[in-house]
Design an enzyme around this catalytic site. Sequence first.
Site, mmCIF file in Angstrom:
data_model
loop_
_atom_site.group_PDB
_atom_site.id
_atom_site.type_symbol
_atom_site.label_atom_id
_atom_site.label_comp_id
_atom_site.label_asym_id
_atom_site.label_seq_id
_atom_site.Cartn_x
_atom_site.Cartn_y
_atom_site.Cartn_z
ATOM 1 N N GLU A 1 0.836 -1.207 0.000
ATOM 2 C CA GLU A 1 0.000 0.000 0.000
ATOM 3 C C GLU A 1 0.871 1.256 0.000
ATOM 4 O O GLU A 1 0.560 2.249 -0.667
ATOM 5 C CB GLU A 1 -0.919 -0.013 1.217
ATOM 6 C CG GLU A 1 -1.992 -1.093 1.150
ATOM 7 C CD GLU A 1 -2.711 -1.275 2.464
ATOM 8 O OE1 GLU A 1 -2.931 -0.258 3.153
ATOM 9 O OE2 GLU A 1 -3.049 -2.423 2.812
ATOM 10 N N GLU B 1 -3.539 -10.194 3.612
ATOM 11 C CA GLU B 1 -4.388 -9.967 4.778
ATOM 12 C C GLU B 1 -5.498 -11.007 4.937
ATOM 13 O O GLU B 1 -5.819 -11.411 6.060
ATOM 14 C CB GLU B 1 -5.002 -8.557 4.723
ATOM 15 C CG GLU B 1 -4.025 -7.446 5.057
ATOM 16 C CD GLU B 1 -3.232 -6.950 3.851
ATOM 17 O OE1 GLU B 1 -2.624 -5.878 3.949
ATOM 18 O OE2 GLU B 1 -3.238 -7.644 2.812
#
Length: 257
Positions: A116, A136
């Site tokens: 990210e 995740e």
Amino acid sequence: MTTDPPGRIHREQRGEIAYVVIDNARKANALGTVLLEALRTTFETLAADPPRAVVLTGAGERAFAGGADLSELGALDVESGRTFITKVHAACDAVRRCPAPVIARLRGYALGAGLELAASCDIRVASDDAVFGMPEVRFGIPSVVEAALLPRLLGRGRAAWFLLTGRNIDARTALEWGLVERVVPAAALDDEVDAVAAAILEMEPQAVREQKRLLAFWDERPLSEGIAESIESLAGSYRDGVPNRLIGSFLAARKRR
């Protein structure tokens, strides 16, 4: 009982380029609270007095940033989870809002929050041994905050594959998918990053900063608003006569040739 140090953020100015290094190599440059806050502060400081360009990288050869620190992530609850992920966003957002173009120098792993962070940069240059992933879902949580940039970079289908399977991709696939802009052998990574930075330094500084601002505006607004803002931006660039001077010099040089 001892705990691992949380790592540091190093900042070094080399001429007109700032180099920012995530230094937590013992933990694959994992991003915990201390590092996230230091990253945000570093880029807010850079925004106050911008260099011509910024290079963001991780210490060592193992990782750019191996994701959120799992020792912190595994101890969160509802409220602390909200606080922690907000800090991830704040660090990424400070990178995006920095007026100077930010080049991600990517070696090794860029996973989860680390990816990210890379997605928040303007240009991504990777070594051919780099690995990218959003794991995740393997740990029972969705990819969030700046993961929202991935459909814009990859297209929805590839972003969905990436986020829903939790599988990693290699550098060549990342290049094909549009996640990175350049892939080079590891030995050539610094030269390629320097070449990208040098190309930016050849451009008119205010125009570069305004172009970055427009890119962010286009990301966040409808097309019609983006076009209207662009018209005003171009008109305003003539306020100080810079385009007239640069275009005049270019035409004069072409005539001499």
